[in-house]
Design a protein around this motif. Structure first.
Motif, PDB file in Angstrom:
ATOM      1  N   VAL A 150       0.707  -1.205   0.015  1.00 12.42           N
ATOM      2  CA  VAL A 150       0.098  -0.214  -0.103  1.00 12.42           C
ATOM      3  C   VAL A 150       0.808   1.288   0.105  1.00 12.42           C
ATOM      4  CG1 VAL A 150      -1.788   1.267   1.286  1.00 12.42           C
ATOM      5  CG2 VAL A 150      -1.728  -1.064   1.472  1.00 12.42           C
ATOM      6  N   VAL A 151       0.584   2.185  -0.740  1.00 13.21           N
ATOM      7  CA  VAL A 151       1.369   3.418  -1.043  1.00 13.21           C
ATOM      8  C   VAL A 151       0.471   4.538  -0.486  1.00 13.21           C
ATOM      9  CG1 VAL A 151       2.844   4.826  -2.303  1.00 13.21           C
ATOM     10  CG2 VAL A 151       2.632   2.509  -3.087  1.00 13.21           C
ATOM     11  N   PRO A 152       0.638   4.960   0.421  1.00 17.92           N
ATOM     12  CA  PRO A 152      -0.319   6.150   1.130  1.00 17.92           C
ATOM     13  C   PRO A 152       0.120   7.333   0.291  1.00 17.92           C
ATOM     14  CG  PRO A 152       0.663   4.971   2.963  1.00 17.92           C
ATOM     15  CD  PRO A 152       1.465   4.702   1.845  1.00 17.92           C
ATOM     16  N   GLY A 153      -0.961   8.395   0.348  1.00 23.03           N
ATOM     17  CA  GLY A 153      -0.429   9.706  -0.250  1.00 23.03           C
ATOM     18  C   GLY A 153       0.332  10.569   0.613  1.00 23.03           C
ATOM     19  N   TRP A 154       0.783  11.874  -0.062  1.00 22.60           N
ATOM     20  CA  TRP A 154       1.490  12.641   0.681  1.00 22.60           C
ATOM     21  C   TRP A 154       1.085  14.128   0.208  1.00 22.60           C
ATOM     22  CZ3 TRP A 154       3.095   9.218  -3.238  1.00 22.60           C
ATOM     23  CH2 TRP A 154       3.297   9.847  -4.437  1.00 22.60           C
ATOM     24  N   ARG A 155       1.582  15.080   0.943  1.00 23.84           N
ATOM     25  CA  ARG A 155       1.280  16.493   0.845  1.00 23.84           C
ATOM     26  C   ARG A 155       1.970  17.133  -0.179  1.00 23.84           C
ATOM     27  NH1 ARG A 155       1.121  20.148   6.191  1.00 23.84           N
ATOM     28  NH2 ARG A 155      -1.106  19.358   6.026  1.00 23.84           N
TER      29      ARG A 155
ATOM     30  N   CYS B 246      -4.994   8.478  -2.510  1.00 24.40           N
ATOM     31  CA  CYS B 246      -4.829   9.717  -2.846  1.00 24.40           C
ATOM     32  C   CYS B 246      -3.513   9.598  -3.929  1.00 24.40           C
ATOM     33  CB  CYS B 246      -4.583  10.640  -1.666  1.00 24.40           C
ATOM     34  SG  CYS B 246      -4.562  12.073  -1.935  1.00 24.40           S
ATOM     35  N   ALA B 247      -2.422  10.615  -3.534  1.00 23.72           N
ATOM     36  CA  ALA B 247      -1.491  10.962  -4.447  1.00 23.72           C
ATOM     37  C   ALA B 247      -0.605   9.597  -4.695  1.00 23.72           C
ATOM     38  CB  ALA B 247      -0.803  11.968  -3.955  1.00 23.72           C
ATOM     39  N   GLY B 248      -0.712   8.474  -3.906  1.00 27.21           N
ATOM     40  CA  GLY B 248       0.272   7.394  -4.057  1.00 27.21           C
ATOM     41  C   GLY B 248      -0.271   6.724  -5.377  1.00 27.21           C
ATOM     42  N   ALA B 249      -1.316   6.880  -6.088  1.00 27.18           N
ATOM     43  CA  ALA B 249      -1.520   6.598  -7.219  1.00 27.18           C
ATOM     44  C   ALA B 249      -0.297   6.836  -8.422  1.00 27.18           C
ATOM     45  CB  ALA B 249      -2.810   6.998  -7.867  1.00 27.18           C
ATOM     46  N   ASP B 250       0.214   8.068  -8.185  1.00 27.90           N
ATOM     47  CA  ASP B 250       1.245   8.638  -9.103  1.00 27.90           C
ATOM     48  C   ASP B 250       2.531   7.451  -8.779  1.00 27.90           C
ATOM     49  OD1 ASP B 250       2.361  10.655 -10.945  1.00 27.90           O
ATOM     50  OD2 ASP B 250       3.787  11.047  -9.339  1.00 27.90           O
ATOM     51  N   ALA B 251       2.854   7.359  -7.747  1.00 29.26           N
ATOM     52  CA  ALA B 251       3.895   6.234  -7.407  1.00 29.26           C
ATOM     53  C   ALA B 251       3.646   5.137  -8.167  1.00 29.26           C
ATOM     54  CB  ALA B 251       4.301   6.064  -5.993  1.00 29.26           C
ATOM     55  N   LEU B 252       2.487   4.410  -8.214  1.00 31.88           N
ATOM     56  CA  LEU B 252       2.361   3.548  -9.142  1.00 31.88           C
ATOM     57  C   LEU B 252       2.345   3.672 -10.424  1.00 31.88           C
ATOM     58  CD1 LEU B 252      -0.917   1.658  -7.317  1.00 31.88           C
ATOM     59  CD2 LEU B 252       1.623   1.705  -6.600  1.00 31.88           C
ATOM     60  N   GLY B 253       2.018   4.751 -10.831  1.00 28.08           N
ATOM     61  CA  GLY B 253       2.245   5.248 -12.461  1.00 28.08           C
ATOM     62  C   GLY B 253       3.748   5.145 -12.534  1.00 28.08           C
TER      63      GLY B 253
ATOM     64  N   THR C 274      -7.672   8.913  -8.069  1.00 27.20           N
ATOM     65  CA  THR C 274      -7.163   9.513  -7.033  1.00 27.20           C
ATOM     66  C   THR C 274      -7.762  10.740  -6.452  1.00 27.20           C
ATOM     67  OG1 THR C 274      -4.823  10.681  -6.612  1.00 27.20           O
ATOM     68  CG2 THR C 274      -5.970  11.072  -8.420  1.00 27.20           C
ATOM     69  N   HIS C 275      -7.168  11.505  -5.773  1.00 34.48           N
ATOM     70  CA  HIS C 275      -7.943  12.774  -5.277  1.00 34.48           C
ATOM     71  C   HIS C 275      -8.494  13.683  -6.203  1.00 34.48           C
ATOM     72  CE1 HIS C 275      -8.592  16.533  -2.949  1.00 34.48           C
ATOM     73  NE2 HIS C 275      -8.700  15.584  -1.542  1.00 34.48           N
ATOM     74  N   HIS C 276      -9.641  14.275  -6.198  1.00 33.36           N
ATOM     75  CA  HIS C 276     -10.188  15.058  -7.331  1.00 33.36           C
ATOM     76  C   HIS C 276      -9.239  16.248  -7.741  1.00 33.36           C
ATOM     77  CE1 HIS C 276     -11.399  17.865  -4.054  1.00 33.36           C
ATOM     78  NE2 HIS C 276     -12.050  16.822  -3.588  1.00 33.36           N
ATOM     79  N   ASP C 277      -8.576  16.785  -6.657  1.00 33.24           N
ATOM     80  CA  ASP C 277      -7.628  17.796  -7.112  1.00 33.24           C
ATOM     81  C   ASP C 277      -6.659  17.583  -8.094  1.00 33.24           C
ATOM     82  OD1 ASP C 277      -9.173  19.600  -5.358  1.00 33.24           O
ATOM     83  OD2 ASP C 277      -7.949  19.609  -3.875  1.00 33.24           O
TER      84      ASP C 277
ATOM     85  N   GLN D 194      -6.851  14.699 -10.284  1.00 38.40           N
ATOM     86  CA  GLN D 194      -7.344  13.791 -11.236  1.00 38.40           C
ATOM     87  C   GLN D 194      -6.582  13.992 -12.648  1.00 38.40           C
ATOM     88  OE1 GLN D 194     -11.359  13.586 -10.660  1.00 38.40           O
ATOM     89  NE2 GLN D 194     -11.205  12.211  -8.924  1.00 38.40           N
ATOM     90  N   ASP D 195      -6.944  15.382 -13.190  1.00 36.86           N
ATOM     91  CA  ASP D 195      -6.354  15.831 -14.241  1.00 36.86           C
ATOM     92  C   ASP D 195      -4.890  15.631 -14.644  1.00 36.86           C
ATOM     93  OD1 ASP D 195      -9.126  16.452 -14.918  1.00 36.86           O
ATOM     94  OD2 ASP D 195      -8.638  18.475 -14.455  1.00 36.86           O
ATOM     95  N   GLU D 196      -4.215  15.939 -13.575  1.00 34.50           N
ATOM     96  CA  GLU D 196      -2.849  15.601 -13.861  1.00 34.50           C
ATOM     97  C   GLU D 196      -2.239  14.356 -13.822  1.00 34.50           C
ATOM     98  OE1 GLU D 196       1.507  17.376 -11.344  1.00 34.50           O
ATOM     99  OE2 GLU D 196      -0.521  17.688 -10.443  1.00 34.50           O
ATOM    100  N   LEU D 197      -2.941  13.679 -13.000  1.00 34.75           N
ATOM    101  CA  LEU D 197      -2.646  12.175 -13.164  1.00 34.75           C
ATOM    102  C   LEU D 197      -2.786  11.744 -14.691  1.00 34.75           C
ATOM    103  CD1 LEU D 197      -1.731   9.519 -11.305  1.00 34.75           C
ATOM    104  CD2 LEU D 197      -4.161   9.022 -11.204  1.00 34.75           C
ATOM    105  N   ALA D 198      -3.981  11.899 -15.100  1.00 38.37           N
ATOM    106  CA  ALA D 198      -4.007  11.713 -16.489  1.00 38.37           C
ATOM    107  C   ALA D 198      -3.083  12.075 -17.204  1.00 38.37           C
ATOM    108  CB  ALA D 198      -5.563  12.139 -16.807  1.00 38.37           C
ATOM    109  N   LEU D 199      -2.626  13.489 -17.230  1.00 39.85           N
ATOM    110  CA  LEU D 199      -1.622  13.883 -18.150  1.00 39.85           C
ATOM    111  C   LEU D 199      -0.367  13.240 -17.996  1.00 39.85           C
ATOM    112  CD1 LEU D 199      -2.481  17.742 -17.893  1.00 39.85           C
ATOM    113  CD2 LEU D 199      -2.794  16.323 -19.730  1.00 39.85           C
ATOM    114  N   ARG D 200       0.172  12.740 -16.576  1.00 39.18           N
ATOM    115  CA  ARG D 200       1.149  12.222 -16.284  1.00 39.18           C
ATOM    116  C   ARG D 200       1.396  10.862 -16.628  1.00 39.18           C
ATOM    117  NH1 ARG D 200       4.869  14.494 -12.781  1.00 39.18           N
ATOM    118  NH2 ARG D 200       5.189  12.518 -11.494  1.00 39.18           N
ATOM    119  N   HIS D 201       0.328  10.187 -16.921  1.00 37.94           N
ATOM    120  CA  HIS D 201       0.124   8.956 -17.179  1.00 37.94           C
ATOM    121  C   HIS D 201      -0.792   8.489 -18.181  1.00 37.94           C
ATOM    122  CE1 HIS D 201       2.739   8.187 -13.778  1.00 37.94           C
ATOM    123  NE2 HIS D 201       1.930   8.970 -13.066  1.00 37.94           N
ATOM    124  N   PRO D 202      -0.680   8.888 -19.455  1.00 42.82           N
ATOM    125  CA  PRO D 202      -1.460   9.081 -20.600  1.00 42.82           C
ATOM    126  C   PRO D 202      -1.894   7.454 -21.014  1.00 42.82           C
ATOM    127  CG  PRO D 202       0.535   9.451 -21.399  1.00 42.82           C
ATOM    128  CD  PRO D 202       0.825   9.571 -19.983  1.00 42.82           C
ATOM    129  N   LYS D 203      -1.289   6.510 -20.605  1.00 41.33           N
ATOM    130  CA  LYS D 203      -1.860   5.228 -20.803  1.00 41.33           C
ATOM    131  C   LYS D 203      -2.758   4.751 -20.160  1.00 41.33           C
ATOM    132  CE  LYS D 203       2.466   3.824 -23.273  1.00 41.33           C
ATOM    133  NZ  LYS D 203       3.700   2.991 -23.427  1.00 41.33           N
TER     134      LYS D 203
END
Length: 303
Positions: A70-75, A107-114, A126-129, A131-140
């Motif tokens: 499990v990868v918890p999120g961060w600030r 939360c932001a831990g999804a970016d680590a999996l990405g 991921t957190h709604h704040d 979500q758009d950035e996660l989609a841009l960073r991991h377009p697949k």
């Protein structure tokens, strides 16, 4: 079978992202479902977003398919400004998944999996704040917006903060059944466990948003034996009250009588079986009806 849950901690980790899921698995262990929890980081101590220093191990334990990372999120205001994560940790995420294990994030831990490549070709959230950035960073990846959690091929991501509890309860429900998840939610005073992709549809959990311990104990019995005959006198005796008192308390807490609650559980299970190809007659027998007429009547009422 014992399961090992490893939480990977980064500087600025949110305490509730970590503590919520940890409490779920710790409580599951208290109830006889063996979970071992450990905490790994890239330094022996990390400071949480809330200022609490946390000790961690540096070495990864050996993990098997039944174990969980499990990868918890961060600030961080943006994912791009998040903490660096070394190649060793990213490889540990990937290798565990390749070996059949489950990897989860809050939360932001999804970016680590990405960053580990685990979101490619999969649904995630991921957190709604961010979500758009996660989609841009991991377009697949396919970012699912405004849900509590997603599951896709043993990669589970949750929206953030308190939704990590929902994610962990979902894992427990999948492994041990919804009655165990409801028992843990009750013990944690999390009165209703929410589902990931859809509105809360599980009757076993939907009617738990109350504080009456007598009714919770009656529900525990019905949840685990809903396909059996449960006469009201026996149910009332089991929880130590009169039939009249149980019916009054149960109706006040859930809006249903004990019998109607049991029928609701049976109907829900029967609908699941029917949707997977079981005949109405066979589904009725499986969930405890003597014949299919009652099931048909209940289905007609809700259609």
């Amino acid at each position: 079978m014992s399961s090992h849950v490893v939480f990977f901690l980064v500087p600025g980790v949110h305490l509730l992202d970590l503590a919520g899921p940890a409490q779920v698995f710790s409580t599951a262990a208290d109830f006889g479902h063996p979970y071992t929890l450990s905490y790994v980081a890239e330094q022996p101590q990390v400071t949480s977003a809330q200022g609490l220093p946390l000790a961690a191990e540096l070495d990864w334990p050996e993990l098997g398919p039944e174990d969980l990372i499990v990868v918890p999120g961060w600030r961080a205001l943006r994912l791009a400004h998040g903490p660096a994560i070394g190649a060793t940790a990213l490889r540990a995420f990937r290798d565990h998944h390749v070996r059949g294990g489950t990897v989860a994030s809050v939360c932001a831990g999804a970016d680590a999996l990405g960053r580990a490549g685990l979101l490619d070709g999969r649904h995630c959230t991921t957190h709604h704040d961010v979500q758009d950035e996660l989609a841009l960073r991991h377009p697949k990846a396919t970012v699912v917006r405004d849900v509590l959690f997603t599951t896709d091929d043993r990669v589970i991501t949750s929206a953030g903060i308190a939704s990590g509890i929902d994610l962990a309860l979902h894992i427990v429900a999948t492994r041990h059944g919804p009655a165990v998840a409801a028992q843990i939610a009750r013990d944690m005073v999390v009165y209703a466990r929410r589902n990931g992709h859809e509105p809360q549809t599980s009757a076993m959990l939907r009617h738990r948003s109350h504080l009456d311990d007598t009714v919770h104990r009656a529900q525990d019995l019905i949840d685990t034996r809903f396909d059996e005959a449960l006469p009201l006198p026996a149910l009332a005796s089991a929880v130590g009250v009169s039939e009249r008192t149980l019916t009054r308390l149960f109706s006040r807490a859930t809006g249903l009588t004990p019998l109607r609650y049991q029928q609701t559980l049976r109907l829900e299970r029967a609908e699941h079986l029917i949707s997977h190809g079981t005949t109405i007659d066979a589904a009725a027998r499986t969930v405890g009806f003597e014949d299919a007429r009652m099931l048909r009547r209940l289905r007609a009422r809700t259609s």
